[in-house]
Structure formats: structure tokens, C-alpha cells
Design a protein around this motif. Structure first.
Motif, PDB file in Angstrom:
ATOM      1  N   ARG A  89      -9.457  12.787 -17.198  1.00 18.99           N
ATOM      2  CA  ARG A  89     -10.475  12.460 -16.194  1.00 18.99           C
ATOM      3  C   ARG A  89     -10.680  10.947 -16.093  1.00 18.99           C
ATOM      4  NH1 ARG A  89     -16.163  14.805 -17.225  1.00 18.99           N
ATOM      5  NH2 ARG A  89     -16.154  13.042 -18.623  1.00 18.99           N
ATOM      6  N   HIS A  90     -10.646  10.264 -17.224  1.00 15.38           N
ATOM      7  CA  HIS A  90     -10.803   8.803 -17.217  1.00 15.38           C
ATOM      8  C   HIS A  90      -9.681   8.143 -16.405  1.00 15.38           C
ATOM      9  CE1 HIS A  90     -11.364   4.703 -18.572  1.00 15.38           C
ATOM     10  NE2 HIS A  90     -10.084   4.693 -18.924  1.00 15.38           N
ATOM     11  N   ILE A  91      -8.449   8.510 -16.677  1.00 17.32           N
ATOM     12  CA  ILE A  91      -7.302   7.932 -15.971  1.00 17.32           C
ATOM     13  C   ILE A  91      -7.360   8.288 -14.485  1.00 17.32           C
ATOM     14  CG2 ILE A  91      -4.774   7.962 -15.792  1.00 17.32           C
ATOM     15  CD1 ILE A  91      -4.838   8.447 -18.927  1.00 17.32           C
ATOM     16  N   HIS A  92      -7.759   9.520 -14.176  1.00 18.83           N
ATOM     17  CA  HIS A  92      -7.923   9.948 -12.785  1.00 18.83           C
ATOM     18  C   HIS A  92      -8.890   9.026 -12.046  1.00 18.83           C
ATOM     19  CE1 HIS A  92      -9.788  12.251  -9.501  1.00 18.83           C
ATOM     20  NE2 HIS A  92      -8.614  12.849  -9.392  1.00 18.83           N
ATOM     21  N   GLY A  93     -10.011   8.762 -12.641  1.00 18.02           N
ATOM     22  CA  GLY A  93     -11.012   7.907 -12.000  1.00 18.02           C
ATOM     23  C   GLY A  93     -10.488   6.510 -11.726  1.00 18.02           C
ATOM     24  N   ARG A  94      -9.730   5.975 -12.675  1.00 20.83           N
ATOM     25  CA  ARG A  94      -9.165   4.638 -12.496  1.00 20.83           C
ATOM     26  C   ARG A  94      -8.099   4.624 -11.400  1.00 20.83           C
ATOM     27  NH1 ARG A  94      -9.833   0.508 -13.492  1.00 20.83           N
ATOM     28  NH2 ARG A  94      -8.658  -0.300 -15.248  1.00 20.83           N
ATOM     29  N   LEU A  95      -7.280   5.687 -11.329  1.00 17.94           N
ATOM     30  CA  LEU A  95      -6.272   5.764 -10.268  1.00 17.94           C
ATOM     31  C   LEU A  95      -6.922   5.899  -8.898  1.00 17.94           C
ATOM     32  CD1 LEU A  95      -3.587   8.041 -11.938  1.00 17.94           C
ATOM     33  CD2 LEU A  95      -3.290   5.643 -11.238  1.00 17.94           C
ATOM     34  N   CYS A  96      -7.977   6.686  -8.809  1.00 19.03           N
ATOM     35  CA  CYS A  96      -8.672   6.834  -7.530  1.00 19.03           C
ATOM     36  C   CYS A  96      -9.284   5.511  -7.088  1.00 19.03           C
ATOM     37  CB  CYS A  96      -9.727   7.925  -7.620  1.00 19.03           C
ATOM     38  SG  CYS A  96      -9.016   9.582  -7.696  1.00 19.03           S
ATOM     39  N   ALA A  97      -9.812   4.748  -8.028  1.00 14.60           N
ATOM     40  CA  ALA A  97     -10.350   3.426  -7.688  1.00 14.60           C
ATOM     41  C   ALA A  97      -9.234   2.526  -7.171  1.00 14.60           C
ATOM     42  CB  ALA A  97     -11.028   2.811  -8.911  1.00 14.60           C
ATOM     43  N   ALA A  98      -8.062   2.622  -7.757  1.00 19.68           N
ATOM     44  CA  ALA A  98      -6.916   1.830  -7.293  1.00 19.68           C
ATOM     45  C   ALA A  98      -6.518   2.231  -5.880  1.00 19.68           C
ATOM     46  CB  ALA A  98      -5.737   2.007  -8.248  1.00 19.68           C
ATOM     47  N   LEU A  99      -6.525   3.526  -5.608  1.00 13.64           N
ATOM     48  CA  LEU A  99      -6.194   3.995  -4.259  1.00 13.64           C
ATOM     49  C   LEU A  99      -7.206   3.474  -3.245  1.00 13.64           C
ATOM     50  CD1 LEU A  99      -5.178   7.638  -5.117  1.00 13.64           C
ATOM     51  CD2 LEU A  99      -3.727   6.009  -3.901  1.00 13.64           C
ATOM     52  N   ARG A 100      -8.493   3.623  -3.564  1.00 14.99           N
ATOM     53  CA  ARG A 100      -9.533   3.176  -2.643  1.00 14.99           C
ATOM     54  C   ARG A 100      -9.496   1.660  -2.460  1.00 14.99           C
ATOM     55  NH1 ARG A 100     -12.444   7.049  -5.636  1.00 14.99           N
ATOM     56  NH2 ARG A 100     -13.449   5.390  -6.820  1.00 14.99           N
ATOM     57  N   GLY A 101      -9.045   0.942  -3.499  1.00 14.24           N
ATOM     58  CA  GLY A 101      -8.969  -0.516  -3.428  1.00 14.24           C
ATOM     59  C   GLY A 101      -7.700  -1.035  -2.774  1.00 14.24           C
ATOM     60  N   GLY A 102      -6.828  -0.124  -2.323  1.00 17.73           N
ATOM     61  CA  GLY A 102      -5.616  -0.532  -1.625  1.00 17.73           C
ATOM     62  C   GLY A 102      -4.496  -1.025  -2.524  1.00 17.73           C
ATOM     63  N   ARG A 103      -4.602  -0.788  -3.829  1.00 15.52           N
ATOM     64  CA  ARG A 103      -3.590  -1.302  -4.749  1.00 15.52           C
ATOM     65  C   ARG A 103      -2.301  -0.478  -4.772  1.00 15.52           C
ATOM     66  NH1 ARG A 103      -8.365  -2.000  -7.581  1.00 15.52           N
ATOM     67  NH2 ARG A 103      -7.886  -0.454  -9.178  1.00 15.52           N
ATOM     68  N   LEU A 104      -2.280   0.659  -4.042  1.00 12.51           N
ATOM     69  CA  LEU A 104      -1.051   1.446  -3.916  1.00 12.51           C
ATOM     70  C   LEU A 104      -0.504   1.343  -2.503  1.00 12.51           C
ATOM     71  CD1 LEU A 104      -1.831   4.557  -6.116  1.00 12.51           C
ATOM     72  CD2 LEU A 104      -0.614   2.484  -6.705  1.00 12.51           C
ATOM     73  N   ARG A 105      -0.790   0.247  -1.875  1.00 13.21           N
ATOM     74  CA  ARG A 105      -0.331  -0.105  -0.539  1.00 13.21           C
ATOM     75  C   ARG A 105      -1.019   0.767   0.516  1.00 13.21           C
ATOM     76  NH1 ARG A 105       4.223  -2.342  -2.947  1.00 13.21           N
ATOM     77  NH2 ARG A 105       3.361  -4.033  -4.120  1.00 13.21           N
ATOM     78  N   GLU A 106      -0.734   0.491   1.748  1.00  6.87           N
ATOM     79  CA  GLU A 106      -1.415   1.147   2.865  1.00  6.87           C
ATOM     80  C   GLU A 106      -1.260   2.660   2.846  1.00  6.87           C
ATOM     81  OE1 GLU A 106      -3.978   1.534   5.803  1.00  6.87           O
ATOM     82  OE2 GLU A 106      -3.500  -0.380   4.853  1.00  6.87           O
ATOM     83  N   SER A 107      -0.071   3.150   2.506  1.00  6.80           N
ATOM     84  CA  SER A 107       0.143   4.597   2.508  1.00  6.80           C
ATOM     85  C   SER A 107      -0.738   5.306   1.493  1.00  6.80           C
ATOM     86  CB  SER A 107       1.623   4.921   2.250  1.00  6.80           C
ATOM     87  OG  SER A 107       2.045   4.383   1.001  1.00  6.80           O
ATOM     88  N   GLY A 108      -1.227   4.608   0.486  1.00  9.14           N
ATOM     89  CA  GLY A 108      -2.103   5.214  -0.517  1.00  9.14           C
ATOM     90  C   GLY A 108      -3.405   5.732   0.049  1.00  9.14           C
ATOM     91  N   HIS A 109      -3.807   5.223   1.212  1.00  6.06           N
ATOM     92  CA  HIS A 109      -5.054   5.690   1.824  1.00  6.06           C
ATOM     93  C   HIS A 109      -4.944   7.120   2.351  1.00  6.06           C
ATOM     94  CE1 HIS A 109      -7.066   1.914   1.292  1.00  6.06           C
ATOM     95  NE2 HIS A 109      -6.047   1.277   1.847  1.00  6.06           N
ATOM     96  N   MET A 110      -3.735   7.646   2.464  1.00  2.00           N
ATOM     97  CA  MET A 110      -3.551   9.028   2.925  1.00  2.00           C
ATOM     98  C   MET A 110      -3.689  10.036   1.785  1.00  2.00           C
ATOM     99  SD  MET A 110      -0.403   8.668   5.617  1.00  2.00           S
ATOM    100  CE  MET A 110       0.746   8.510   4.269  1.00  2.00           C
ATOM    101  N   VAL A 111      -3.651   9.565   0.551  1.00  2.00           N
ATOM    102  CA  VAL A 111      -3.717  10.472  -0.597  1.00  2.00           C
ATOM    103  C   VAL A 111      -5.077  11.159  -0.624  1.00  2.00           C
ATOM    104  CG1 VAL A 111      -3.666  10.622  -3.121  1.00  2.00           C
ATOM    105  CG2 VAL A 111      -2.053   9.123  -1.924  1.00  2.00           C
ATOM    106  N   GLU A 112      -5.049  12.469  -0.690  1.00  6.31           N
ATOM    107  CA  GLU A 112      -6.284  13.249  -0.710  1.00  6.31           C
ATOM    108  C   GLU A 112      -6.681  13.696  -2.107  1.00  6.31           C
ATOM    109  OE1 GLU A 112      -5.975  16.490   2.050  1.00  6.31           O
ATOM    110  OE2 GLU A 112      -6.019  15.151   3.784  1.00  6.31           O
ATOM    111  N   ALA A 113      -5.693  13.895  -2.983  1.00  2.24           N
ATOM    112  CA  ALA A 113      -5.992  14.389  -4.328  1.00  2.24           C
ATOM    113  C   ALA A 113      -5.041  13.768  -5.332  1.00  2.24           C
ATOM    114  CB  ALA A 113      -5.875  15.912  -4.381  1.00  2.24           C
ATOM    115  N   VAL A 114      -5.522  13.659  -6.561  1.00  2.00           N
ATOM    116  CA  VAL A 114      -4.730  13.141  -7.667  1.00  2.00           C
ATOM    117  C   VAL A 114      -4.874  14.112  -8.833  1.00  2.00           C
ATOM    118  CG1 VAL A 114      -4.499  11.261  -9.349  1.00  2.00           C
ATOM    119  CG2 VAL A 114      -5.029  10.738  -6.956  1.00  2.00           C
ATOM    120  N   LYS A 115      -3.757  14.349  -9.482  1.00  2.12           N
ATOM    121  CA  LYS A 115      -3.746  15.162 -10.703  1.00  2.12           C
ATOM    122  C   LYS A 115      -3.176  14.311 -11.825  1.00  2.12           C
ATOM    123  CE  LYS A 115      -1.725  19.334 -12.738  1.00  2.12           C
ATOM    124  NZ  LYS A 115      -0.859  20.509 -12.461  1.00  2.12           N
ATOM    125  N   VAL A 116      -3.897  14.245 -12.934  1.00  4.13           N
ATOM    126  CA  VAL A 116      -3.425  13.519 -14.113  1.00  4.13           C
ATOM    127  C   VAL A 116      -3.207  14.538 -15.213  1.00  4.13           C
ATOM    128  CG1 VAL A 116      -3.988  11.804 -15.871  1.00  4.13           C
ATOM    129  CG2 VAL A 116      -4.606  11.396 -13.474  1.00  4.13           C
TER     130      VAL A 116
END
Length: 137
Positions: A89-116
Motif C-alpha cells: 500500500r505504501h509503494i502504491h501511494g507513492r506511485l499514484c503520486a508520481a502519476l498525478r505529478g506527471g512523472r510517468l509522462r503524459e500517457s500516465g494520466h490515462m492510468v486508472e488503477a495500479v497494482k503493487v
């Protein structure tokens, strides 16, 4: 639904509080294979879900914060049993913050779910999955 997974690994030390944990109440080590799966209903104009290189870099950066550490001494985890499930859950939260912050490039904004998923061994693993905008993310 499309998915893309990147993986890495970490080695940590930690201990647990509570009789239910038996000998794991003593400090012990754990090696985890960490898998991060990104899910989206469509691909971007280049037919990508996320930038795989950026996903690997971001996962590694998150893992570097806890790799080769005694988790009992990490202030952010004070008072917590850093179980495999908790770390997912900790890693999930950090990855979601990265997605919302644009750190996975523009296409990352299309991601709806993450599984860790963290694998403790070939026989035991735990996972946490939630929408990018919900759960711990």
C-alpha cells in the motif's frame, strides 16, 4: 483494459509487534521482488500505456527510500508493523503520486488503477490494488 508491469527488488530489515508474529518479533531480513502494474482502458497516440523507462526509474526511486534499511528506524513508519501488505500500500501511494505529478509522462494520466505486488518467495506474496484517485493513492 491494458496493463503494463515493471519490476525490481529490495532488501530490508524489520521486526513486528504482537505475539501473533512469533519469532518475527525479532529483527529479521526480507528480500522482496516488487511488481508495479499500471492499468488503463486505452493507449495514447503512440500506442503506449505509460513510458516503461520512466515507470522503472520512478519505481526504483521509491524503492531506494527503503532498500537496505531497517524499516523500524524509518520515521514515516513509526508505530507500524511493516508487513508485506503494508509495504504494498505504501509503494502504491507513492506511485499514484508520481502519476498525478506527471512523472510517468503524459500517457500516465490515462492510468486508472495500479497494482503493487511484493513477492517474499516463489510460494508467498501480497498485493494492493486501487484506483489512482482512491485508496492510498
Amino acid at each position: 483494459m491494458f496493463s503494463l508491469t515493471v519490476a525490481d527488488h529490495i532488501m530490508v530489515a524489520h521486526s513486528f509487534r504482537g505475539e501473533a508474529f512469533g519469532p518475527a518479533q525479532r529483527v529479521h531480513g526480507a528480500t522482496f521482488v516488487v511488481e508495479a502494474e499500471f492499468r488503463a482502458p486505452r493507449l495514447d497516440a503512440a500506442n503506449l500505456l505509460v513510458d516503461i523507462a520512466a515507470a522503472r526509474v520512478e519505481l526504483r526511486a521509491i524503492l531506494d527510500e527503503i532498500d537496505y534499511r531497517n524499516l523500524d528506524t524509518v520515521p514515516e513508519f513509526a508505530g507500524q508493523n511493516t508487513s508485506t501488505e503494508f509495504l504494498c500500500r505504501h509503494i502504491h501511494g507513492r506511485l499514484c503520486a508520481a502519476l498525478r505529478g506527471g512523472r510517468l509522462r503524459e500517457s500516465g494520466h490515462m492510468v486508472e488503477a495500479v497494482k503493487v505486488l511484493l513477492r517474499e518467495s516463489p510460494l508467498a506474496w501480497a498485493a494492493y490494488e486501487a484506483p489512482v484517485t482512491g485508496g492510498a493513492g
